[in-house]
Design an enzyme around this catalytic site. Structure first.
Site, PDB file in Angstrom:
ATOM      1  N   ARG A   1       0.735  -1.323   0.089  1.00 22.27           N
ATOM      2  CA  ARG A   1      -0.046  -0.119  -0.048  1.00 22.27           C
ATOM      3  C   ARG A   1       0.753   1.360  -0.053  1.00 22.27           C
ATOM      4  O   ARG A   1       2.040   1.152   0.703  1.00 22.27           O
ATOM      5  CB  ARG A   1      -0.875   0.215   1.185  1.00 22.27           C
ATOM      6  CG  ARG A   1      -2.086  -1.026   1.204  1.00 22.27           C
ATOM      7  CD  ARG A   1      -3.251  -0.435   0.004  1.00 22.27           C
ATOM      8  NE  ARG A   1      -4.273  -1.591   0.003  1.00 22.27           N
ATOM      9  CZ  ARG A   1      -4.546  -2.280  -0.802  1.00 22.27           C
ATOM     10  NH1 ARG A   1      -3.353  -2.922  -1.442  1.00 22.27           N
ATOM     11  NH2 ARG A   1      -5.542  -3.094  -0.611  1.00 22.27           N
TER      12      ARG A   1
ATOM     13  N   HIS B   1      -0.666   0.486 -10.107  1.00 24.11           N
ATOM     14  CA  HIS B   1      -1.594  -0.271  -9.094  1.00 24.11           C
ATOM     15  C   HIS B   1      -1.842  -1.630  -9.656  1.00 24.11           C
ATOM     16  O   HIS B   1      -3.096  -1.917  -9.942  1.00 24.11           O
ATOM     17  CB  HIS B   1      -2.608   0.275  -8.329  1.00 24.11           C
ATOM     18  CG  HIS B   1      -2.959  -0.330  -7.172  1.00 24.11           C
ATOM     19  ND1 HIS B   1      -3.430   0.264  -6.001  1.00 24.11           N
ATOM     20  CD2 HIS B   1      -2.845  -1.672  -6.477  1.00 24.11           C
ATOM     21  CE1 HIS B   1      -3.527  -0.512  -5.031  1.00 24.11           C
ATOM     22  NE2 HIS B   1      -3.334  -1.830  -5.484  1.00 24.11           N
TER      23      HIS B   1
END
EC number: 1.1.1.79
Length: 312
Positions: A227, A275
């Protein structure tokens, strides 16, 4: 059995048809605002509070490996989900294989010094560089969950010295395990490559900061697959500029999409992907969900349940 489905970007109709085929006895519908009809299971990603609030559900499935978006919303709206309702995340469903591909390809990229040769190419400079040796190229995996174990397995093929760090000690063959904050410094001290696969919890936010980066060997590399909130981006940029960190491969960021004005975009020692290190594979996810629901209906023990207190 009634199942409600919500995902802001997935092909909802495909999922509904696939779930109906995999669980023939289920009535599956797409949830829309105002739908307060009964349901037994909810399959969600970034769900609105009203979707889950007040429902007597048997379980909720997050349609990804992370559940931080649900847990953070629960902090602000505790009425969103009864504490007794089990919350599940997708455990692997093809994401482990994708993480293996991503991690191995980048580690080998650094090991063979392709990053240095790219910089030389940009200045039309021809200069063979000394090779790295695998026995001196220790790889540390920060976070030792399902995905971390998959990445470790794939890297063992290349004979790199491997170590992992997590809250509790692991017993992975061929991997040196470190556990707890008291062993973090020792873990970091030999990591030529640091691969971050930590869960997103209050304890891990900002963990990759100046203090942590200073404990790495000079010229270490960072691969962030977890993250964006784990990394203090200004501290990473400072470490890159000083040479403490030689390169960073980043798939996740504090703000996504990464703003055009971010200095990370133009840094010569940073590589960015949007991502995509591991995405949900629908067919494998449906198979996992249908199998898990069948186990729950039989009262069997299942894997993938989230410990809400720990955040993963």
């Amino acid at each position: 059995m009634d199942i409600i489905f919500y995902h802001p970007t997935f092909d909802t109709q495909w999922w509904i048809e696939a779930l109906r085929k995999a669980i023939p006895q289920a009535r599956v519908r797409a949830w829309k605002s105002g739908d307060n009809d009964s349901a037994d299971y909810a399959l969600v990603w970034h769900p609105p509070v009203e979707m889950l609030a007040g429902r007597d559900l048997k379980a909720v499935f997050a349609l990804g490996a992370g559940v931080d978006s649900i847990l953070s919303k629960l902090q602000a709206h505790p009425e969103m989900l009864n504490p007794s309702v089990p919350l599940f995340r997708l455990e692997d469903t093809g994401m482990g294989e994708q993480m293996q591909e991503y991690a191995v390809s980048q580690v080998l990229h650094w090991f063979r010094r392709f990053d240095d040769y790219r910089i030389q190419q940009n200045s039309s400079h021809w200069q063979p560089l000394p090779e790295y040796h695998w026995e001196d190229f220790t790889i540390g995996i920060l976070g030792a969950g399902v995905l971390g174990s998959k990445v470790a397995q794939s890297l063992q093929t290349w004979r790199f010295p491997l170590r992992c760090w997590s809250r509790t000690r692991k017993s992975w063959p061929g991997v040196q395990s470190f556990a707890g904050r008291e062993e973090l410094s020792a873990f970091l001290s030999q990591c030529r490559v640091l691969i971050n696969l930590l869960p997103n919890t209050p304890e891990t936010v900002g963990i990759i900061n100046q203090q942590l980066l200073e404990k790495l060997p000079d010229g270490a590399y960072l691969l962030n697959l977890a993250r964006g909130v784990h990394v203090v981006e200004d501290d990473l940029l400072a470490a890159l500029d000083s040479g403490k960190v030689k390169g960073a491969m980043l798939d996740v960021f504090n703000r996504e999409p990464l703003p055009p004005e971010s200095p990370l975009w133009q840094h010569p020692r940073v590589t960015i992907t949007p991502h995509v290190a591991a995405i949900t594979r629908p067919a494998e996810a449906v198979e996992y969900i249908s199998r898990t629901i069948a186990q729950l209906e039989k009262g069997e023990r299942v894997c993938g349940q989230v410990d809400r207190a720990r955040g993963y």
